[in-house]
Design an enzyme around this catalytic site. Sequence first.
Site, short mmCIF file in Angstrom:
data_model
loop_
_atom_site.label_atom_id
_atom_site.label_comp_id
_atom_site.label_asym_id
_atom_site.label_seq_id
_atom_site.Cartn_x
_atom_site.Cartn_y
_atom_site.Cartn_z
N GLY A 85 12.49 4.27 6.19
CA GLY A 85 11.21 3.53 6.25
C GLY A 85 11.31 2.40 7.26
O GLY A 85 12.29 1.66 7.26
N ARG A 122 12.81 10.38 8.24
CA ARG A 122 13.84 10.71 7.23
C ARG A 122 14.24 12.15 7.57
O ARG A 122 13.39 13.04 7.57
CB ARG A 122 13.25 10.62 5.82
CG ARG A 122 12.68 9.22 5.49
CD ARG A 122 12.34 9.10 4.02
NE ARG A 122 11.42 8.00 3.76
CZ ARG A 122 11.80 6.73 3.57
NH1 ARG A 122 13.06 6.41 3.63
NH2 ARG A 122 10.90 5.79 3.32
N ASP A 147 19.42 2.50 2.53
CA ASP A 147 20.57 3.16 1.90
C ASP A 147 20.72 4.63 2.31
O ASP A 147 21.84 5.12 2.46
CB ASP A 147 20.58 2.97 0.38
CG ASP A 147 19.44 3.69 -0.32
OD1 ASP A 147 18.42 3.98 0.34
OD2 ASP A 147 19.58 3.95 -1.52
N GLY A 148 19.60 5.32 2.57
CA GLY A 148 19.68 6.72 3.04
C GLY A 148 20.41 6.79 4.38
O GLY A 148 21.23 7.68 4.62
N THR A 192 15.25 -2.54 5.65
CA THR A 192 14.39 -1.94 4.61
C THR A 192 13.65 -3.07 3.90
O THR A 192 14.23 -4.13 3.66
CB THR A 192 15.19 -1.14 3.57
OG1 THR A 192 14.35 -0.90 2.42
CG2 THR A 192 16.44 -1.84 3.07
N ILE A 193 12.39 -2.82 3.56
CA ILE A 193 11.65 -3.87 2.85
C ILE A 193 12.15 -4.03 1.41
O ILE A 193 11.84 -5.02 0.77
CB ILE A 193 10.12 -3.62 2.86
CG1 ILE A 193 9.76 -2.33 2.12
CG2 ILE A 193 9.57 -3.63 4.27
CD1 ILE A 193 8.27 -2.22 1.77
N ASP A 194 12.90 -3.06 0.90
CA ASP A 194 13.23 -3.04 -0.53
C ASP A 194 14.28 -4.07 -0.96
O ASP A 194 14.41 -4.35 -2.15
CB ASP A 194 13.74 -1.65 -0.95
CG ASP A 194 12.64 -0.61 -0.96
OD1 ASP A 194 11.47 -0.97 -0.71
OD2 ASP A 194 12.95 0.57 -1.22
N ASP A 242 17.41 -3.68 -1.20
CA ASP A 242 18.22 -3.01 -2.24
C ASP A 242 19.63 -2.67 -1.77
O ASP A 242 20.27 -1.80 -2.34
CB ASP A 242 17.50 -1.73 -2.71
CG ASP A 242 17.25 -0.75 -1.58
OD1 ASP A 242 17.44 -1.12 -0.41
OD2 ASP A 242 16.86 0.39 -1.87
N ARG A 254 -10.90 -10.08 -15.31
CA ARG A 254 -10.32 -8.73 -15.41
C ARG A 254 -8.80 -8.76 -15.45
O ARG A 254 -8.17 -9.69 -14.93
CB ARG A 254 -10.69 -7.92 -14.16
CG ARG A 254 -12.01 -7.23 -14.28
CD ARG A 254 -12.34 -6.47 -13.01
NE ARG A 254 -13.57 -5.72 -13.24
CZ ARG A 254 -14.39 -5.35 -12.28
NH1 ARG A 254 -14.13 -5.63 -11.02
NH2 ARG A 254 -15.49 -4.67 -12.58
N MET A 289 5.79 -2.06 -3.71
CA MET A 289 6.85 -1.11 -3.35
C MET A 289 8.23 -1.55 -3.86
O MET A 289 8.39 -2.67 -4.38
CB MET A 289 6.89 -0.90 -1.85
CG MET A 289 5.92 0.16 -1.36
SD MET A 289 6.17 0.51 0.38
CE MET A 289 5.21 2.02 0.53
N GLY A 290 9.21 -0.68 -3.64
CA GLY A 290 10.59 -0.95 -4.05
C GLY A 290 11.05 0.24 -4.87
O GLY A 290 10.98 0.21 -6.10
N ARG A 291 11.49 1.27 -4.16
CA ARG A 291 11.77 2.56 -4.81
C ARG A 291 12.57 2.43 -6.11
O ARG A 291 12.12 2.86 -7.16
CB ARG A 291 12.50 3.45 -3.83
CG ARG A 291 12.39 4.92 -4.15
CD ARG A 291 13.33 5.74 -3.32
NE ARG A 291 13.53 5.21 -1.99
CZ ARG A 291 13.09 5.77 -0.89
NH1 ARG A 291 12.39 6.88 -0.95
NH2 ARG A 291 13.36 5.22 0.29
N HIS A 314 1.60 1.16 1.64
CA HIS A 314 2.29 0.98 2.92
C HIS A 314 1.82 -0.24 3.72
O HIS A 314 2.44 -0.57 4.74
CB HIS A 314 2.17 2.24 3.77
CG HIS A 314 2.96 3.38 3.20
ND1 HIS A 314 2.55 4.09 2.11
CD2 HIS A 314 4.18 3.89 3.56
CE1 HIS A 314 3.46 5.02 1.82
NE2 HIS A 314 4.45 4.92 2.68
O1 F6P Z 1 12.32 2.29 1.38
C1 F6P Z 1 11.17 1.63 1.75
C2 F6P Z 1 9.97 2.24 1.07
O2 F6P Z 1 8.82 1.60 1.57
C3 F6P Z 1 10.01 2.21 -0.46
O3 F6P Z 1 9.63 0.94 -0.97
C4 F6P Z 1 9.06 3.32 -0.80
O4 F6P Z 1 9.37 3.87 -2.06
C5 F6P Z 1 9.31 4.31 0.29
O5 F6P Z 1 9.86 3.62 1.38
C6 F6P Z 1 8.08 5.06 0.77
O6 F6P Z 1 8.49 6.03 1.67
P1 F6P Z 1 7.52 6.86 2.61
O7 F6P Z 1 7.28 6.04 3.84
O8 F6P Z 1 8.31 8.08 2.93
O9 F6P Z 1 6.24 7.10 1.88
#
Ligand code: F6P
Length: 324
Positions: free
Chosen positions: A16, A77, A108-109, A131-133, A135, A168, A175-177, A255
């Site tokens: 990503g 990917r 990490d991938g 990575t934005i995560d 992680d 409401r 995000m954050g897999r 996204h």
């Molecule tokens: O790893 C970054 C990330 O944005 C995660 O937060 C999210 O789960 C994933 O990538 C989304 O991936 P894609 O761009 O393949 O939809």
Amino acid sequence: MDNGKIKHIGVFTSGGDSPGMNAALYGTVKVAEQHGIRVSGILKGYEGMIDGHFIPLESQQLQKTVHRGGTVLKTARSERFMAVDGRQLAFKSLQDNDIDAVVAIGGDGTFKGLIAFSEISKIPFIGIPGTIDNDLAGTDFTLGFDSAINTAIESIDKIKDTAESHNRVFIVEVMGRDSGYIAIHSGLGVGADAILIPESGEDFLQLLKKVKDYRSEDGFIVVVSEGDELGAELVASKIKELNPEVDLRITKLGHVQRGGNPSAFDRMLGIRLGAASVNALMNGERNVMAGILDNQLKFTPFDSVVKQHQLNEELYGLLKTLNT
Ligand code: F6P
């Protein structure tokens, strides 16, 4: 400083995209040029490495992209790289193009790919956490995380306005897999009523207690990490079950969190880590990721960085306090 035999570096972005990747490319190329090292960009991550899609890079062009989100090298990917045949093709491409060291920017991938690659390739690799995560272990912050939480905060602030106007409940998915970092930082930053993250299952029960007493006199914001085991829809239906009176909406930020101009922090981080990666190669480092720990440059072996970045204990405590 010993330049060793490095004359030609390949650099790529993978997985990503994250804001700050272009700044990291600029830092890498600028420092390489200073040492008379040629740099080629590998397009679309491991895909371009397999297919031999390389382009010459110059710092003069990249300087103009430091403020831009995304990655000028494109990213992907790659399924093909997961197979040994794909990795062998990639190794051949690097050799055919006389590339004697590689800088990899990704998550990490990407690093898992490099661990597998190092079994067949003797080419030295240096990683940059992109990575934005947030992680990855081995760095306090990954490239793009700061920009992503700023984007998330800006968006949730807006949701708060409408939530308060209508009294409401909003479930906002960020995000954050597998990681709650974006949720915890953005949730605390907006003053959310509850934050649900994959690392902490029991917080859901606290949320239910809170929402049971909620009397629609105000907005109520729940920030849910996409990696949370329940997920936004199930959380929403449980809330409705418990308190059918509530007027509830779900918003998934998606996204939008990956795009936009990098924050000042991510621009600096990118340039620092890009520069550090070339210096590390010249110092004979290999198969390590450059990161910043306690504001010091640190290099961590790939197999240690792919272990989940542990949640900061102090933040975790804050999360618990907020959720009660
Ligand atoms: O790893 C970054 C990330 O944005 C995660 O937060 C999210 O789960 C994933 O990538 C989304 O991936 P894609 O761009 O393949 O939809």
